[in-house]
Design a protein around this motif. Structure first.
Motif, mmCIF file in Angstrom:
data_model
loop_
_atom_site.group_PDB
_atom_site.id
_atom_site.type_symbol
_atom_site.label_atom_id
_atom_site.label_comp_id
_atom_site.label_asym_id
_atom_site.label_seq_id
_atom_site.Cartn_x
_atom_site.Cartn_y
_atom_site.Cartn_z
ATOM 1 N N VAL A 139 0.835 -1.207 0.000
ATOM 2 C CA VAL A 139 0.000 0.000 0.000
ATOM 3 C C VAL A 139 0.867 1.253 0.000
ATOM 4 C CG1 VAL A 139 -1.673 1.305 1.354
ATOM 5 C CG2 VAL A 139 -1.953 -1.155 1.084
ATOM 6 N N ALA A 140 1.912 1.255 0.828
ATOM 7 C CA ALA A 140 2.787 2.422 0.899
ATOM 8 C C ALA A 140 3.516 2.657 -0.417
ATOM 9 C CB ALA A 140 3.790 2.248 2.039
ATOM 10 N N GLN A 141 4.008 1.593 -1.045
ATOM 11 C CA GLN A 141 4.742 1.749 -2.301
ATOM 12 C C GLN A 141 3.816 2.181 -3.424
ATOM 13 O OE1 GLN A 141 8.085 1.557 -2.429
ATOM 14 N NE2 GLN A 141 7.912 2.316 -4.528
ATOM 15 N N ALA A 142 2.573 1.717 -3.416
ATOM 16 C CA ALA A 142 1.615 2.175 -4.423
ATOM 17 C C ALA A 142 1.344 3.665 -4.269
ATOM 18 C CB ALA A 142 0.315 1.384 -4.309
ATOM 19 N N ASP A 143 1.266 4.156 -3.030
ATOM 20 C CA ASP A 143 1.085 5.589 -2.803
ATOM 21 C C ASP A 143 2.295 6.378 -3.301
ATOM 22 O OD1 ASP A 143 -1.403 5.244 -1.694
ATOM 23 O OD2 ASP A 143 -0.669 5.146 0.361
ATOM 24 N N GLU A 275 -9.873 -12.003 5.217
ATOM 25 C CA GLU A 275 -8.856 -10.960 5.247
ATOM 26 C C GLU A 275 -7.528 -11.468 4.691
ATOM 27 O OE1 GLU A 275 -8.530 -9.438 9.157
ATOM 28 O OE2 GLU A 275 -10.571 -8.610 9.224
ATOM 29 N N GLN A 276 -7.194 -12.713 4.990
ATOM 30 C CA GLN A 276 -5.960 -13.278 4.437
ATOM 31 C C GLN A 276 -6.027 -13.337 2.908
ATOM 32 O OE1 GLN A 276 -3.674 -13.647 6.876
ATOM 33 N NE2 GLN A 276 -5.427 -12.978 8.105
ATOM 34 N N LEU A 277 -7.181 -13.753 2.388
ATOM 35 C CA LEU A 277 -7.339 -13.808 0.932
ATOM 36 C C LEU A 277 -7.270 -12.415 0.319
ATOM 37 C CD1 LEU A 277 -8.157 -16.792 1.413
ATOM 38 C CD2 LEU A 277 -9.932 -16.454 -0.311
ATOM 39 N N LEU A 278 -7.877 -11.445 0.986
ATOM 40 C CA LEU A 278 -7.889 -10.092 0.456
ATOM 41 C C LEU A 278 -6.489 -9.484 0.486
ATOM 42 C CD1 LEU A 278 -9.766 -8.014 -0.743
ATOM 43 C CD2 LEU A 278 -10.206 -7.139 1.553
ATOM 44 N N ASP A 319 -6.285 0.410 -6.277
ATOM 45 C CA ASP A 319 -6.981 1.285 -5.347
ATOM 46 C C ASP A 319 -8.323 0.699 -4.922
ATOM 47 O OD1 ASP A 319 -6.992 3.990 -4.034
ATOM 48 O OD2 ASP A 319 -8.802 4.215 -5.220
ATOM 49 N N GLN A 320 -8.992 0.013 -5.836
ATOM 50 C CA GLN A 320 -10.270 -0.604 -5.479
ATOM 51 C C GLN A 320 -10.087 -1.711 -4.448
ATOM 52 O OE1 GLN A 320 -11.992 -1.885 -9.179
ATOM 53 N NE2 GLN A 320 -12.123 0.177 -10.027
ATOM 54 N N VAL A 321 -9.086 -2.560 -4.647
ATOM 55 C CA VAL A 321 -8.837 -3.618 -3.664
ATOM 56 C C VAL A 321 -8.413 -3.013 -2.326
ATOM 57 C CG1 VAL A 321 -7.483 -5.690 -3.165
ATOM 58 C CG2 VAL A 321 -8.199 -5.215 -5.507
ATOM 59 N N ARG A 322 -7.645 -1.939 -2.385
ATOM 60 C CA ARG A 322 -7.199 -1.307 -1.141
ATOM 61 C C ARG A 322 -8.368 -0.730 -0.359
ATOM 62 N NH1 ARG A 322 -2.845 3.451 -1.343
ATOM 63 N NH2 ARG A 322 -4.485 4.361 -2.643
ATOM 64 N N TRP A 325 -9.931 -3.496 1.356
ATOM 65 C CA TRP A 325 -9.060 -3.920 2.440
ATOM 66 C C TRP A 325 -9.252 -3.027 3.669
ATOM 67 C CZ3 TRP A 325 -6.114 -7.396 4.621
ATOM 68 C CH2 TRP A 325 -5.111 -7.019 5.496
ATOM 69 N N ARG A 326 -9.397 -1.746 3.443
ATOM 70 C CA ARG A 326 -9.646 -0.831 4.560
ATOM 71 C C ARG A 326 -10.998 -1.121 5.203
ATOM 72 N NH1 ARG A 326 -7.679 4.873 1.756
ATOM 73 N NH2 ARG A 326 -5.424 4.484 1.878
ATOM 74 N N THR A 327 -11.987 -1.425 4.387
ATOM 75 C CA THR A 327 -13.304 -1.753 4.931
ATOM 76 C C THR A 327 -13.242 -3.009 5.782
ATOM 77 O OG1 THR A 327 -14.378 -0.737 3.010
ATOM 78 C CG2 THR A 327 -15.694 -2.257 4.331
#
Length: 388
Positions: A139-143, A275-278, A319-322, A325-327
């Motif tokens: 997530v950090a590297q994508a940002d 969550e592991q799968l996501l 971004d959609q998967v992220r 993931w936050r949800t």
């Protein structure tokens, strides 16, 4: 001939021939050059120009000290520069007046190179996240990549907005799932089939595309359809839904694969497994996006604006998967106390009401006058009559 090398030599030769061209290249930076010697030489030219070198005010022929001083300054930071190299750069410049155009050639090469470097970093971080079963680094590297693309777009003068390619690029296949991933997905599906209400824990944020095995994704889609229609989920209804969708007929699923899910019960937390799968889906999606962006960066036919727009477009699925993931990992929102909403509404209503004046009565509509009846304060009693 290397066009990028020719452009770097031309812009350096233009500044060596005409130091005043530096004023037209204030947007170009030393790190935009590919060769370390060219980086050091352009940094030296900018430093001498900023210090007010006498060559900037010279009319006609540029003094030889401009070449010697720039060579000496660059030699402090890089080795291999000879006294003849500035003259080779001057010979490689067709016209000094075209220095801004040569500079844009250098910047275009730097943009392609920078995008490719950050795509490689995202791919490395995503692969490491898959091995370590974590997604924070991805997530950090994508940002970071999104920020780099925005900065490059600003430097090039194009808005940083996603742009779909006119011709769909070749599909980049994801890495083959590991046996451990296959087993985790099979266990989750068995849990969703045999445990009542388990699918409600993951249905809001887990999608069929999050499964590394496409067959498992289709099976999860069947379970989601049953849940969406409000129908019970058990081995019989699941097998019926699979049959209705033709997944057995077209070979997407086999009876043997279904038996491992429908025939064995499972117990556990569907939310934790989801969550592991996501997390794996996030790393896998980022890796695919990194490979696609690297392929775009290697395409010299793409203008920098197109490259940046298509890279942002490719990052859309990440971004959609992220967001999902936050949800999935965000703590639940606190529920309001009973009666808190009613108290809040009363307070808001009082705040909107006009303030009342104190110490006097607000004037109101005139009331009809009532005639005053005067009563005798003497109490009158009925006369006493004696009995006759």
């Amino acid at each position: 001939m290397d066009p990028l090398l020719t452009g770097e030599q031309a812009v350096l030769g233009a500044v060596l021939l005409d130091p005043r061209q530096l004023d037209r290249l204030d947007w170009l930076e030393p790190r935009d050059f590919y060769r370390p010697a060219h980086q050091a030489l352009f940094a030296a030219l900018r430093a001498l120009g900023g210090a007010g070198h006498p060559a900037l005010a010279a009319e006609g022929t540029v003094p030889l000290s401009w070449l010697n001083d720039s060579l000496a300054e660059a030699g402090r930071h890089v080795r291999g520069l000879t006294a003849s190299y500035p003259h080779a750069l001057i010979a490689a410049c067709p016209r000094p007046a075209n220095a801004p155009l040569y500079g844009r050639m250098v910047l275009e090469g730097a943009i392609h190179r920078t995008v490719a470097e950050h795509a490689a970093r995202l791919l490395a971080v995503a692969d490491e996240g898959t091995r370590q079963h974590e997604a924070d680094g991805t997530v950090a590297q994508a940002d970071v990549l999104v920020g780099v693309l925005a900065d490059l777009a600003w430097r090039w003068g194009a808005p940083p907005r996603p742009q779909a390619p006119a011709v769909p690029p070749a599909v980049v296949a994801a890495a083959a799932p590991t046996p451990g991933q296959i087993e985790d997905e099979r266990f989750l599906l068995a849990l969703l089939v045999h445990q009542d209400g388990a699918i409600g824990e993951v249905f809001g944020w887990l999608r069929p595309g999050d499964f590394a095995d496409p067959g498992h994704g289709h099976l999860y889609r069947c379970l989601g359809a049953l849940h969406h229609r409000g129908e019970p989920i058990d081995p019989a209804t699941t097998l019926w839904e699979v049959q209705r969708r033709g997944l057995l007929a077209d070979g997407t699923l086999t009876g043997e694969r279904l038996s491992t899910v429908l025939g064995n019960g499972a117990a556990g937390s569907a939310e934790w497994l989801g969550e592991q799968l996501l997390r794996g889906s996030l790393n896998r999606t980022a890796a695919v996006a990194a490979r696609q962006i690297a392929a775009h960066a290697d395409d010299d036919r793409l203008a920098p604006g197109q490259l940046i727009g298509q890279a942002l477009h490719v990052l859309g699925p990440v971004d959609q998967v992220r967001e999902r993931w936050r949800t999935a990992t965000s703590p639940p929102e606190p529920q309001p106390r009973p009666g808190a909403d009613q108290a809040a509404r009363v307070s808001a209503a009082l705040a909107r009401s006009p303030a009342r004046a104190t110490g006097r009565t607000m004037p109101g509509p005139a009331s009809p006058k009532i005639p005053h009846v005067v009563t005798d304060p003497v109490i009158r009693t009925r006369p006493h009559r004696s009995p006759s």
